[in-house]
Design a protein around this motif. Structure first.
Motif, PDB file in Angstrom:
ATOM      1  N   ALA A  12       1.698  -1.972   4.030  1.00  0.00           N
ATOM      2  CA  ALA A  12       1.808  -2.482   5.212  1.00  0.00           C
ATOM      3  C   ALA A  12       3.091  -3.169   5.307  1.00  0.00           C
ATOM      4  O   ALA A  12       3.723  -2.789   6.627  1.00  0.00           O
ATOM      5  CB  ALA A  12       0.724  -3.536   5.482  1.00  0.00           C
ATOM      6  N   GLU A  13       3.762  -3.893   4.557  1.00  0.00           N
ATOM      7  CA  GLU A  13       5.070  -4.487   4.866  1.00  0.00           C
ATOM      8  C   GLU A  13       6.184  -3.402   4.992  1.00  0.00           C
ATOM      9  O   GLU A  13       7.134  -3.464   5.791  1.00  0.00           O
ATOM     10  CB  GLU A  13       5.433  -5.671   3.716  1.00  0.00           C
ATOM     11  N   ARG A  50      -0.282 -10.647   8.244  1.00  0.00           N
ATOM     12  CA  ARG A  50       1.159 -10.849   8.346  1.00  0.00           C
ATOM     13  C   ARG A  50       1.827  -9.758   9.010  1.00  0.00           C
ATOM     14  O   ARG A  50       3.041  -9.884   9.432  1.00  0.00           O
ATOM     15  CB  ARG A  50       1.520 -11.208   6.906  1.00  0.00           C
ATOM     16  N   PHE A  51       1.305  -8.759   9.039  1.00  0.00           N
ATOM     17  CA  PHE A  51       2.069  -7.433   9.479  1.00  0.00           C
ATOM     18  C   PHE A  51       1.352  -6.450  10.280  1.00  0.00           C
ATOM     19  O   PHE A  51       0.382  -5.913   9.985  1.00  0.00           O
ATOM     20  CB  PHE A  51       2.454  -6.554   8.127  1.00  0.00           C
TER      21      PHE A  51
END
Length: 106
Positions: A12-13, A50-51
């Motif tokens: 994901a990041e 977070r993403f």
């Protein structure tokens, strides 16, 4: 500059940062084309707390970028293209590489 981005990750990041780069390049006046390959075609399912991958994808398209998803890779996963990531072919990937000034992969 014509920037080509090839995404084959499901981290994901990493994918979020790839699309962030694309959005930034568009803001700088560049042309951006993204090709989703292999497990990269799963990127619409990668959102985390977070993403926001799909948020970056949407912003890229809204700013004039283009996203294509490998049709064969989607079929292997029993999936289809979406409005955000339409089904494409190896010819589309070839043309992205041929026509880009720079190509980066994630």
């Amino acid at each position: 500059m014509k920037l080509g981005i090839v995404i084959y990750s499901t981290d994901a990041e990493t994918v979020w940062n790839a699309f962030r780069l694309g959005v930034f390049a568009l803001k700088e006046g560049d042309t951006v084309n993204v090709f989703l390959l292999a497990s990269g075609v799963e990127c619409e399912s990668l959102d985390t707390e977070r993403f926001s991958v799909t948020g970056q994808m949407t912003e890229l398209v809204e700013k004039g970028g283009k996203i294509l998803a490998c049709g064969t890779c989607l079929k292997i996963r029993n999936s289809e293209g979406t409005e955000l990531c339409p089904l494409s072919t190896m010819k589309d990937l070839y043309e992205l590489v041929r026509d880009s000034d720079k190509v980066v992969t994630f």
